[in-house]
Design a protein around this motif. Structure first.
Motif, PDB file in Angstrom:
ATOM      1  N   VAL A 156      44.059  23.608  33.191  1.00 17.85           N
ATOM      2  CA  VAL A 156      42.786  22.767  32.999  1.00 17.85           C
ATOM      3  C   VAL A 156      41.684  23.553  33.136  1.00 17.85           C
ATOM      4  O   VAL A 156      40.914  23.590  32.129  1.00 17.85           O
ATOM      5  N   ALA A 157      41.662  24.369  34.574  1.00 22.00           N
ATOM      6  CA  ALA A 157      40.313  24.980  34.749  1.00 22.00           C
ATOM      7  C   ALA A 157      40.186  26.005  33.916  1.00 22.00           C
ATOM      8  O   ALA A 157      39.097  26.332  33.049  1.00 22.00           O
ATOM      9  N   ILE A 158      41.149  26.791  33.073  1.00 23.60           N
ATOM     10  CA  ILE A 158      41.011  27.854  31.817  1.00 23.60           C
ATOM     11  C   ILE A 158      41.354  26.693  30.628  1.00 23.60           C
ATOM     12  O   ILE A 158      40.366  27.490  29.679  1.00 23.60           O
ATOM     13  N   ALA A 159      42.006  25.744  30.277  1.00 18.74           N
ATOM     14  CA  ALA A 159      41.504  25.240  29.493  1.00 18.74           C
ATOM     15  C   ALA A 159      39.563  25.091  29.287  1.00 18.74           C
ATOM     16  O   ALA A 159      38.853  25.162  28.058  1.00 18.74           O
ATOM     17  N   ARG A 160      39.721  24.409  30.607  1.00 19.60           N
ATOM     18  CA  ARG A 160      37.697  23.927  29.883  1.00 19.60           C
ATOM     19  C   ARG A 160      37.086  25.180  30.313  1.00 19.60           C
ATOM     20  O   ARG A 160      36.664  25.306  29.202  1.00 19.60           O
ATOM     21  N   ILE A 169      34.017  34.917  29.451  1.00 18.27           N
ATOM     22  CA  ILE A 169      35.046  34.464  29.906  1.00 18.27           C
ATOM     23  C   ILE A 169      34.549  35.275  31.570  1.00 18.27           C
ATOM     24  O   ILE A 169      35.277  36.094  31.202  1.00 18.27           O
ATOM     25  N   LEU A 170      34.920  34.376  32.289  1.00 18.44           N
ATOM     26  CA  LEU A 170      34.776  35.304  33.844  1.00 18.44           C
ATOM     27  C   LEU A 170      36.207  35.139  34.580  1.00 18.44           C
ATOM     28  O   LEU A 170      35.571  33.492  34.571  1.00 18.44           O
ATOM     29  N   ALA A 171      36.670  35.255  34.766  1.00 18.89           N
ATOM     30  CA  ALA A 171      38.127  34.816  35.219  1.00 18.89           C
ATOM     31  C   ALA A 171      38.933  35.466  36.698  1.00 18.89           C
ATOM     32  O   ALA A 171      39.360  36.008  36.836  1.00 18.89           O
ATOM     33  N   ASP A 172      38.713  33.726  37.797  1.00 19.36           N
ATOM     34  CA  ASP A 172      38.540  34.749  39.008  1.00 19.36           C
ATOM     35  C   ASP A 172      39.640  34.193  39.478  1.00 19.36           C
ATOM     36  O   ASP A 172      39.861  33.103  40.052  1.00 19.36           O
ATOM     37  N   GLU A 173      40.892  35.399  39.433  1.00 21.72           N
ATOM     38  CA  GLU A 173      42.176  35.147  40.077  1.00 21.72           C
ATOM     39  C   GLU A 173      42.858  34.159  38.921  1.00 21.72           C
ATOM     40  O   GLU A 173      43.604  33.120  39.615  1.00 21.72           O
ATOM     41  N   ILE A 189      46.491  33.805  26.073  1.00 27.22           N
ATOM     42  CA  ILE A 189      45.671  33.105  25.544  1.00 27.22           C
ATOM     43  C   ILE A 189      44.443  33.335  25.002  1.00 27.22           C
ATOM     44  O   ILE A 189      43.754  33.645  24.657  1.00 27.22           O
ATOM     45  N   LEU A 190      44.424  34.342  26.849  1.00 24.72           N
ATOM     46  CA  LEU A 190      43.126  34.281  27.160  1.00 24.72           C
ATOM     47  C   LEU A 190      42.636  36.145  26.327  1.00 24.72           C
ATOM     48  O   LEU A 190      41.675  35.886  25.345  1.00 24.72           O
ATOM     49  N   ARG A 195      40.560  38.755  21.481  1.00 28.21           N
ATOM     50  CA  ARG A 195      40.498  39.575  20.464  1.00 28.21           C
ATOM     51  C   ARG A 195      39.939  38.928  19.233  1.00 28.21           C
ATOM     52  O   ARG A 195      39.145  39.421  18.656  1.00 28.21           O
ATOM     53  N   THR A 196      40.841  37.349  18.753  1.00 26.55           N
ATOM     54  CA  THR A 196      40.182  36.650  17.846  1.00 26.55           C
ATOM     55  C   THR A 196      38.059  36.384  17.937  1.00 26.55           C
ATOM     56  O   THR A 196      38.137  36.757  17.145  1.00 26.55           O
ATOM     57  N   ASN A 197      37.920  35.963  18.987  1.00 31.38           N
ATOM     58  CA  ASN A 197      36.494  35.503  19.572  1.00 31.38           C
ATOM     59  C   ASN A 197      35.044  36.693  19.309  1.00 31.38           C
ATOM     60  O   ASN A 197      34.528  36.532  19.847  1.00 31.38           O
ATOM     61  N   ASN A 198      36.427  38.319  19.988  1.00 28.13           N
ATOM     62  CA  ASN A 198      35.484  38.673  20.118  1.00 28.13           C
ATOM     63  C   ASN A 198      34.259  38.396  21.637  1.00 28.13           C
ATOM     64  O   ASN A 198      33.747  38.903  22.370  1.00 28.13           O
TER      65      ASN A 198
END
Ligand SMILES: Nc1ncnc2c1ncn2[C@@H]1O[C@H](COP(=O)(O)OP(=O)(O)OP(=O)(O)O)[C@@H](O)[C@H]1O
Ligand SMILES: [Mg+2]
Length: 251
Positions: A156-160, A169-173, A189-190, A195-198
């Motif tokens: 859900v956090a990733i979806a948000r 996008i900063l993704a912590d673990e 997905i990330l 790639r698609t949105n740069n």
């Protein structure tokens, strides 16, 4: 004007936490440049300062010295008003501890960035349900975080963060509480957003198979950041695998 590729610049950034009147250094004179659209991974031992580095990039904390620049603009010179725009439009964070609002459902948590961006209500539902579906959460949309597993909360956090449609996008673990299969599909997905949105993707991880997917890999060691050669990392992983295979076979 030539295209402006350099997006994130750290110049001689030092940061530490004050404890008992003393400053405990975490990052020492760190220099780093990240281009728009890059996928970068950051590794390092627990406590080496990975989350602190992401917090500097999201302007949640300030360095004691040095500058963090985004598109050549010093974050320290952005006014409070523009900082909220910065956090809304430029950068979104997938936190290590998910940071979901407990009183809201999965759907409502993902809706938050869309509300901030004033996306009309008739479009919001389609966007939210598509993202939740992509992350395998279609049937969890109306459950609150306390009714979700650790891995589902993480998704859900990733979806948000995906809904925020930000430039970085900063993704912590992001895969820490997921099984390997789900972890891989989340990374796919990330990466497809990258790639698609740069969208620039910066992933902090302890998982070398995740780190290896990036264009560039950095390691934090004793307050310094060093770039790792992906081939050397994969060779050292290969050696480790061989050693554990050997132990297993011999055992
Ligand atoms: N708010 C704080 N106050 C004081 N010290 C802190 C604070 N937050 C973090 N630290 C300390 O700063 C150091 C770096 O923390 P940080 O969270 O950046 O590490 P990390 O590399 O993300 O570790 P992990 O892999 O365990 O998540 C740690 O020693 C931690 O104890
Ligand atoms: Mg951390």
């Amino acid at each position: 004007m030539p295209p402006f590729n350099e997006q994130i610049t750290l110049e001689e950034v030092s940061f530490g936490y004050k404890r008992g009147g003393k400053l405990k250094p975490i990052l020492r004179n760190v220099n780093l440049k990240i281009d728009e659209g890059e996928f970068v991974s950051i590794i390092g031992e627990s406590g080496s300062g990975k989350t602190s580095l992401l917090s500097l990039l999201s302007a949640s904390i300030k360095p004691q010295s040095g500058e963090v620049k985004i598109y050549d603009k010093k974050i320290s010179s952005i006014s409070e008003k523009h900082l909220s725009e910065y956090r809304r439009d430029i950068v979104s964070t997938i936190y290590q501890g998910h940071n979901l609002l407990e009183v809201l459902t999965a759907y409502q948590n993902v809706e938050l960035p869309l509300l901030l961006k004033k996306i009309p209500s008739q479009n919001r539902g389609t966007i939210i349900l598509r993202i939740l579906k992509d992350l395998g959460l279609a049937d969890k949309a109306f459950q609150k975080p306390e009714e979700l597993s650790g891995g589902e909360k993480q998704r859900v956090a990733i979806a948000r963060a995906i809904a925020a449609n930000s430039k970085i996008i900063l993704a912590d673990e992001p895969t820490a509480s997921l099984d390997p299969e789900t972890g891989r599909s989340i990374m796919e997905i990330l990466e497809s957003i990258n790639r698609t949105n740069n969208t620039t993707l910066i992933v902090v991880t302890h998982d070398m198979s995740v780190a290896q997917r990036a264009d560039r890999i950095y390691r934090l060691v004793e307050g310094n950041i060093e770039e790792i050669d992906p081939i050397k990392l994969s060779q050292s992983l290969q050696n480790q695998t061989n050693i554990s295979d050997k132990i297993y076979l011999e055992g």
